[in-house]
Motif scaffolding. Structure first.
Motif, PDB file in Angstrom:
ATOM      1  N   TYR A  33      40.760  47.593  45.048  1.00 37.29           N
ATOM      2  CA  TYR A  33      41.878  48.416  45.527  1.00 37.29           C
ATOM      3  C   TYR A  33      42.965  48.546  44.463  1.00 37.29           C
ATOM      4  O   TYR A  33      43.560  49.608  44.314  1.00 37.29           O
ATOM      5  N   LEU A  34      43.250  47.480  43.757  1.00 39.68           N
ATOM      6  CA  LEU A  34      44.252  47.555  42.694  1.00 39.68           C
ATOM      7  C   LEU A  34      43.848  48.572  41.633  1.00 39.68           C
ATOM      8  O   LEU A  34      44.700  49.299  41.099  1.00 39.68           O
ATOM      9  N   ILE A  35      42.562  48.651  41.340  1.00 40.21           N
ATOM     10  CA  ILE A  35      42.050  49.646  40.393  1.00 40.21           C
ATOM     11  C   ILE A  35      42.124  51.039  41.019  1.00 40.21           C
ATOM     12  O   ILE A  35      42.629  51.989  40.409  1.00 40.21           O
ATOM     13  N   ASP A  36      41.643  51.182  42.259  1.00 38.46           N
ATOM     14  CA  ASP A  36      41.631  52.481  42.944  1.00 38.46           C
ATOM     15  C   ASP A  36      43.022  53.078  43.083  1.00 38.46           C
ATOM     16  O   ASP A  36      43.201  54.287  42.932  1.00 38.46           O
ATOM     17  N   TYR A  37      44.004  52.229  43.382  1.00 37.51           N
ATOM     18  CA  TYR A  37      45.380  52.707  43.566  1.00 37.51           C
ATOM     19  C   TYR A  37      46.179  52.727  42.261  1.00 37.51           C
ATOM     20  O   TYR A  37      47.385  52.928  42.273  1.00 37.51           O
ATOM     21  N   LYS A  38      45.470  52.505  41.164  1.00 40.21           N
ATOM     22  CA  LYS A  38      46.030  52.605  39.818  1.00 40.21           C
ATOM     23  C   LYS A  38      47.211  51.660  39.569  1.00 40.21           C
ATOM     24  O   LYS A  38      48.166  51.989  38.879  1.00 40.21           O
ATOM     25  N   LEU A  39      47.107  50.461  40.136  1.00 38.84           N
ATOM     26  CA  LEU A  39      48.073  49.413  39.848  1.00 38.84           C
ATOM     27  C   LEU A  39      47.585  48.543  38.702  1.00 38.84           C
ATOM     28  O   LEU A  39      48.379  48.010  37.933  1.00 38.84           O
ATOM     29  N   LEU A  40      46.261  48.395  38.621  1.00 31.81           N
ATOM     30  CA  LEU A  40      45.610  47.749  37.484  1.00 31.81           C
ATOM     31  C   LEU A  40      44.619  48.744  36.899  1.00 31.81           C
ATOM     32  O   LEU A  40      44.104  49.603  37.607  1.00 31.81           O
ATOM     33  N   ASN A  41      44.365  48.603  35.630  1.00 33.78           N
ATOM     34  CA  ASN A  41      43.348  49.409  34.960  1.00 33.78           C
ATOM     35  C   ASN A  41      42.363  48.463  34.300  1.00 33.78           C
ATOM     36  O   ASN A  41      42.653  47.279  34.126  1.00 33.78           O
ATOM     37  N   ARG A  42      41.201  48.989  33.937  1.00 33.37           N
ATOM     38  CA  ARG A  42      40.211  48.163  33.245  1.00 33.37           C
ATOM     39  C   ARG A  42      39.444  49.036  32.263  1.00 33.37           C
ATOM     40  O   ARG A  42      39.373  50.262  32.418  1.00 33.37           O
ATOM     41  N   ASN A  43      38.853  48.389  31.279  1.00 40.23           N
ATOM     42  CA  ASN A  43      38.035  49.136  30.333  1.00 40.23           C
ATOM     43  C   ASN A  43      36.696  49.470  30.976  1.00 40.23           C
ATOM     44  O   ASN A  43      36.368  48.979  32.054  1.00 40.23           O
ATOM     45  N   LYS A  44      35.921  50.315  30.300  1.00 38.52           N
ATOM     46  CA  LYS A  44      34.637  50.775  30.839  1.00 38.52           C
ATOM     47  C   LYS A  44      33.692  49.626  31.176  1.00 38.52           C
ATOM     48  O   LYS A  44      32.961  49.676  32.158  1.00 38.52           O
ATOM     49  N   GLU A  45      33.691  48.618  30.338  1.00 43.20           N
ATOM     50  CA  GLU A  45      32.781  47.487  30.518  1.00 43.20           C
ATOM     51  C   GLU A  45      33.246  46.536  31.623  1.00 43.20           C
ATOM     52  O   GLU A  45      32.496  45.657  32.034  1.00 43.20           O
ATOM     53  N   GLY A  46      34.486  46.662  32.067  1.00 45.95           N
ATOM     54  CA  GLY A  46      35.019  45.765  33.085  1.00 45.95           C
ATOM     55  C   GLY A  46      35.346  44.388  32.563  1.00 45.95           C
ATOM     56  O   GLY A  46      35.408  43.440  33.334  1.00 45.95           O
TER      57      GLY A  46
END
Length: 54
Positions: A33-46
């Motif tokens: 959810y943090l990724i989906d709601y753009k509060l956290l981001n991650r690189n392609k590899e995770g």
């Protein structure tokens, strides 16, 4: 939730999980959810996570 992470710092998935598991039982869902709601981001590899700068 993102206030539990420092801006400008990169985290591994394990580090993100460690922070979240102290707050929520289903820390994997919250991480997503943090990724989906753009509060956290991650690189392609995770492999690297960071706080999104508004």
């Amino acid at each position: 939730m993102s206030e539990n992470f420092q801006k400008g710092k990169y985290y591994t998935e394990k580090e993100v999980n460690e922070v979240l598991k102290d707050i929520f039982d289903d820390f994997v869902m919250i991480r997503r959810y943090l990724i989906d709601y753009k509060l956290l981001n991650r690189n392609k590899e995770g492999t690297r996570y960071w706080v999104v700068d508004p």
